[in-house]
Design a protein around this motif. Sequence first.
Motif, PDB file in Angstrom:
ATOM      1  N   SER A 332      14.820 -13.790  -2.754  1.00  0.00           N
ATOM      2  CA  SER A 332      15.770 -13.669  -3.860  1.00  0.00           C
ATOM      3  C   SER A 332      17.102 -14.302  -3.474  1.00  0.00           C
ATOM      4  CB  SER A 332      15.995 -12.198  -4.228  1.00  0.00           C
ATOM      5  OG  SER A 332      14.819 -11.612  -4.733  1.00  0.00           O
ATOM      6  N   GLN A 333      17.775 -14.850  -4.464  1.00  0.00           N
ATOM      7  CA  GLN A 333      19.042 -15.535  -4.262  1.00  0.00           C
ATOM      8  C   GLN A 333      20.133 -14.751  -4.989  1.00  0.00           C
ATOM      9  OE1 GLN A 333      18.816 -19.089  -2.942  1.00  0.00           O
ATOM     10  NE2 GLN A 333      16.630 -18.738  -2.579  1.00  0.00           N
ATOM     11  N   PHE A 334      21.343 -14.683  -4.376  1.00  0.00           N
ATOM     12  CA  PHE A 334      22.367 -13.836  -4.984  1.00  0.00           C
ATOM     13  C   PHE A 334      23.759 -14.283  -4.567  1.00  0.00           C
ATOM     14  CE2 PHE A 334      21.629 -12.019  -0.825  1.00  0.00           C
ATOM     15  CZ  PHE A 334      22.853 -11.507  -0.413  1.00  0.00           C
ATOM     16  N   TRP A 335      24.740 -13.805  -5.292  1.00  0.00           N
ATOM     17  CA  TRP A 335      26.132 -13.935  -4.898  1.00  0.00           C
ATOM     18  C   TRP A 335      26.996 -13.153  -5.874  1.00  0.00           C
ATOM     19  CZ3 TRP A 335      26.952 -14.354  -0.255  1.00  0.00           C
ATOM     20  CH2 TRP A 335      28.215 -14.680   0.270  1.00  0.00           C
ATOM     21  N   GLY A 336      28.317 -13.232  -5.694  1.00  0.00           N
ATOM     22  CA  GLY A 336      29.227 -12.511  -6.567  1.00  0.00           C
ATOM     23  C   GLY A 336      30.589 -13.171  -6.583  1.00  0.00           C
ATOM     24  N   GLY A 337      31.485 -12.616  -7.400  1.00  0.00           N
ATOM     25  CA  GLY A 337      32.845 -13.121  -7.514  1.00  0.00           C
ATOM     26  C   GLY A 337      33.853 -12.027  -7.219  1.00  0.00           C
ATOM     27  N   LEU A 338      35.063 -12.422  -6.842  1.00  0.00           N
ATOM     28  CA  LEU A 338      36.091 -11.524  -6.334  1.00  0.00           C
ATOM     29  C   LEU A 338      36.328 -10.308  -7.218  1.00  0.00           C
ATOM     30  CD1 LEU A 338      38.399 -11.084  -4.224  1.00  0.00           C
ATOM     31  CD2 LEU A 338      39.875 -12.386  -5.774  1.00  0.00           C
ATOM     32  N   LEU A 339      36.267 -10.461  -8.539  1.00  0.00           N
ATOM     33  CA  LEU A 339      36.555  -9.359  -9.451  1.00  0.00           C
ATOM     34  C   LEU A 339      35.305  -8.562  -9.817  1.00  0.00           C
ATOM     35  CD1 LEU A 339      39.215 -11.026 -11.774  1.00  0.00           C
ATOM     36  CD2 LEU A 339      39.575  -9.362  -9.952  1.00  0.00           C
ATOM     37  N   ASN A 340      34.323  -8.592  -8.917  1.00  0.00           N
ATOM     38  CA  ASN A 340      33.078  -7.852  -9.077  1.00  0.00           C
ATOM     39  C   ASN A 340      32.255  -8.316 -10.273  1.00  0.00           C
ATOM     40  OD1 ASN A 340      32.790  -5.854  -6.835  1.00  0.00           O
ATOM     41  ND2 ASN A 340      34.856  -5.324  -7.544  1.00  0.00           N
ATOM     42  N   THR A 341      32.066  -9.635 -10.311  1.00  0.00           N
ATOM     43  CA  THR A 341      30.989 -10.220 -11.110  1.00  0.00           C
ATOM     44  C   THR A 341      29.866 -10.531 -10.129  1.00  0.00           C
ATOM     45  OG1 THR A 341      31.919 -12.446 -10.853  1.00  0.00           O
ATOM     46  CG2 THR A 341      32.569 -11.202 -12.813  1.00  0.00           C
ATOM     47  N   HIS A 342      28.644 -10.136 -10.450  1.00  0.00           N
ATOM     48  CA  HIS A 342      27.528 -10.265  -9.510  1.00  0.00           C
ATOM     49  C   HIS A 342      26.282 -10.782 -10.221  1.00  0.00           C
ATOM     50  CE1 HIS A 342      29.383  -7.939  -6.138  1.00  0.00           C
ATOM     51  NE2 HIS A 342      30.100  -7.445  -7.141  1.00  0.00           N
ATOM     52  N   PHE A 343      25.395 -11.391  -9.438  1.00  0.00           N
ATOM     53  CA  PHE A 343      24.113 -11.841  -9.976  1.00  0.00           C
ATOM     54  C   PHE A 343      23.089 -11.901  -8.866  1.00  0.00           C
ATOM     55  CE2 PHE A 343      25.903 -15.765  -8.343  1.00  0.00           C
ATOM     56  CZ  PHE A 343      24.813 -16.394  -7.766  1.00  0.00           C
ATOM     57  N   TRP A 344      21.838 -11.895  -9.266  1.00  0.00           N
ATOM     58  CA  TRP A 344      20.747 -12.297  -8.378  1.00  0.00           C
ATOM     59  C   TRP A 344      19.590 -12.776  -9.227  1.00  0.00           C
ATOM     60  CZ3 TRP A 344      21.336  -7.096  -9.508  1.00  0.00           C
ATOM     61  CH2 TRP A 344      20.199  -6.397  -9.911  1.00  0.00           C
ATOM     62  N   PHE A 345      18.722 -13.573  -8.630  1.00  0.00           N
ATOM     63  CA  PHE A 345      17.474 -13.915  -9.303  1.00  0.00           C
ATOM     64  C   PHE A 345      16.349 -13.894  -8.282  1.00  0.00           C
ATOM     65  CE2 PHE A 345      19.370 -17.978  -8.184  1.00  0.00           C
ATOM     66  CZ  PHE A 345      18.327 -18.766  -7.732  1.00  0.00           C
ATOM     67  N   ASP A 346      15.206 -13.441  -8.762  1.00  0.00           N
ATOM     68  CA  ASP A 346      14.056 -13.126  -7.928  1.00  0.00           C
ATOM     69  C   ASP A 346      12.871 -13.890  -8.500  1.00  0.00           C
ATOM     70  OD1 ASP A 346      11.824 -11.890  -6.746  1.00  0.00           O
ATOM     71  OD2 ASP A 346      12.738  -9.893  -6.782  1.00  0.00           O
ATOM     72  N   THR A 347      12.557 -15.036  -7.912  1.00  0.00           N
ATOM     73  CA  THR A 347      11.486 -15.870  -8.466  1.00  0.00           C
ATOM     74  C   THR A 347      10.122 -15.225  -8.298  1.00  0.00           C
ATOM     75  OG1 THR A 347      11.392 -17.134  -6.389  1.00  0.00           O
ATOM     76  CG2 THR A 347      12.760 -18.023  -8.168  1.00  0.00           C
ATOM     77  N   ARG A 348       9.933 -14.374  -7.293  1.00  0.00           N
ATOM     78  CA  ARG A 348       8.644 -13.697  -7.112  1.00  0.00           C
ATOM     79  C   ARG A 348       8.341 -12.742  -8.253  1.00  0.00           C
ATOM     80  NH1 ARG A 348       7.222 -12.335  -0.830  1.00  0.00           N
ATOM     81  NH2 ARG A 348       7.675 -14.407   0.017  1.00  0.00           N
ATOM     82  N   ARG A 349       9.369 -12.067  -8.740  1.00  0.00           N
ATOM     83  CA  ARG A 349       9.188 -11.086  -9.824  1.00  0.00           C
ATOM     84  C   ARG A 349       9.598 -11.652 -11.182  1.00  0.00           C
ATOM     85  NH1 ARG A 349       9.606  -5.854  -7.540  1.00  0.00           N
ATOM     86  NH2 ARG A 349       8.833  -5.913  -5.396  1.00  0.00           N
ATOM     87  N   ASP A 350      10.072 -12.900 -11.210  1.00  0.00           N
ATOM     88  CA  ASP A 350      10.538 -13.531 -12.444  1.00  0.00           C
ATOM     89  C   ASP A 350      11.605 -12.662 -13.110  1.00  0.00           C
ATOM     90  OD1 ASP A 350      10.690 -15.495 -14.424  1.00  0.00           O
ATOM     91  OD2 ASP A 350       9.204 -14.489 -15.695  1.00  0.00           O
ATOM     92  N   ILE A 351      12.646 -12.339 -12.331  1.00  0.00           N
ATOM     93  CA  ILE A 351      13.746 -11.514 -12.821  1.00  0.00           C
ATOM     94  C   ILE A 351      15.065 -12.171 -12.433  1.00  0.00           C
ATOM     95  CG2 ILE A 351      14.986  -9.325 -12.477  1.00  0.00           C
ATOM     96  CD1 ILE A 351      12.323  -7.933 -12.162  1.00  0.00           C
ATOM     97  N   ALA A 352      15.983 -12.247 -13.386  1.00  0.00           N
ATOM     98  CA  ALA A 352      17.365 -12.636 -13.120  1.00  0.00           C
ATOM     99  C   ALA A 352      18.274 -11.570 -13.713  1.00  0.00           C
ATOM    100  CB  ALA A 352      17.687 -13.997 -13.741  1.00  0.00           C
ATOM    101  N   VAL A 353      19.340 -11.239 -13.001  1.00  0.00           N
ATOM    102  CA  VAL A 353      20.248 -10.178 -13.437  1.00  0.00           C
ATOM    103  C   VAL A 353      21.691 -10.642 -13.270  1.00  0.00           C
ATOM    104  CG1 VAL A 353      21.002  -7.797 -13.080  1.00  0.00           C
ATOM    105  CG2 VAL A 353      18.588  -8.402 -12.755  1.00  0.00           C
ATOM    106  N   VAL A 354      22.508 -10.379 -14.282  1.00  0.00           N
ATOM    107  CA  VAL A 354      23.956 -10.592 -14.238  1.00  0.00           C
ATOM    108  C   VAL A 354      24.629  -9.258 -14.496  1.00  0.00           C
ATOM    109  CG1 VAL A 354      25.930 -11.740 -15.313  1.00  0.00           C
ATOM    110  CG2 VAL A 354      23.778 -12.969 -15.076  1.00  0.00           C
ATOM    111  N   VAL A 355      25.605  -8.908 -13.667  1.00  0.00           N
ATOM    112  CA  VAL A 355      26.397  -7.682 -13.853  1.00  0.00           C
ATOM    113  C   VAL A 355      27.859  -8.074 -13.703  1.00  0.00           C
ATOM    114  CG1 VAL A 355      26.830  -5.320 -13.103  1.00  0.00           C
ATOM    115  CG2 VAL A 355      24.538  -6.312 -12.809  1.00  0.00           C
ATOM    116  N   MET A 356      28.673  -7.814 -14.735  1.00  0.00           N
ATOM    117  CA  MET A 356      30.060  -8.265 -14.697  1.00  0.00           C
ATOM    118  C   MET A 356      31.044  -7.183 -15.124  1.00  0.00           C
ATOM    119  SD  MET A 356      30.083 -12.174 -16.122  1.00  0.00           S
ATOM    120  CE  MET A 356      29.121 -13.484 -15.364  1.00  0.00           C
ATOM    121  N   THR A 357      32.148  -7.121 -14.363  1.00  0.00           N
ATOM    122  CA  THR A 357      33.347  -6.410 -14.764  1.00  0.00           C
ATOM    123  C   THR A 357      34.519  -7.229 -14.231  1.00  0.00           C
ATOM    124  OG1 THR A 357      34.454  -4.246 -14.827  1.00  0.00           O
ATOM    125  CG2 THR A 357      33.451  -4.905 -12.735  1.00  0.00           C
TER     126      THR A 357
END
Length: 383
Positions: A332-357
Amino acid sequence: MQYLDDLLHDSVQRRQVPYIVASVGRSAGTVWTGQAGNAAGDIEASDQTLFRIFSMTKAIAATGAAILAERKQLDWNWPVAAVLPQSNSLEVLDGMRGNVAFFRRPRSGTTLLQLATHQSGLAYEYYDPVLAHYFDRSGKPTIISGLKKGLLYPFRFDPGTRWRYGTGIDWLGLVIETIDGRPIDRFCREEIFEPLQMTHTVFEPGRADVVGDIFLRRPDGGLTAAPVDVAAPRPPEFYAMGHALYSTPADYMRFLRMWLNHGELDGRRLISTDTATSFLADQLGELTLPELSSCVPRSSHDFVFFPRARKGHSLGFARMQEGVAGMRSEGSQFWGGLLNTHFWFDTRRDIAVVVMTQLLPFLDPPFMAAMAGLEKSIYHNFA
């Protein structure tokens, strides 16, 4: 998905976050988006709210470099100085004694790959006390100033010898501009945002855009509105591709779904499948992502992601070298931003997620606890 909606509303009610937007996607489309709280005054947060995504900009820059590499206009193994001779002026900051900094020449040059994977020798002052001391005593501008002089960080180690999160992607943005000839904002718009229909991802918000308010975690655990905007002044002297972008959860999900589809989205191919596969492979070899202690606690907590799992780095993202039970998979690949914006994507499970504040400090423990609970629920119900 009422159970996910409830998690978001609960996180706002418990003051884990001031407001939040989260989205789950698959290669075929977005399957859930939820939001809770007001993002700007009395305007509710939504997947069209504009967020300062800070370091989530880095993956956009790396994707741009991959586009040029596929066209044979760029080679990841090129020395940076072959494209940007001004980088030859950078020296290694070996230490400080009082106000006096000690420098030496680096023992090797830096490659474009090392810029992209944080092996360049460049570091952020947030996690390096010597560098923080250097900027404090020298009065030199940092990268967040928006000034071109803010690029001139010294190396903290010889290129290629360790991993340290830093300003390499800002130099990579200049490499893209120099090779391609277009300003980086135009390049990104024409080569990435328009093909992917990321219609609200911008370097400069418009007057009609709803940009989320920034909040600070108080020592008592409460939340308070930030007195100033921590983003670079607008317009800056140059767009730093380590942090310059604003985007929406809906737009960034389209970017992630392109990666789930190995370079293609809705019939538009950005890069070939082979290029996407090599892009997502680990580039660190024996090196791993270390934990980094914060020396600017008002901006960031300690730099720790899944401490018991080994992590590497692809050409654009941090990469899980081991999976976490009930959560993201190996690869899985992931990262985030200073103000707590985050993401990851998981090609094995075919899932991508974005979480932002929009909340400081980065990796705020109450926020991270809310995100962990959300991740476990997503995998329990979607994987």
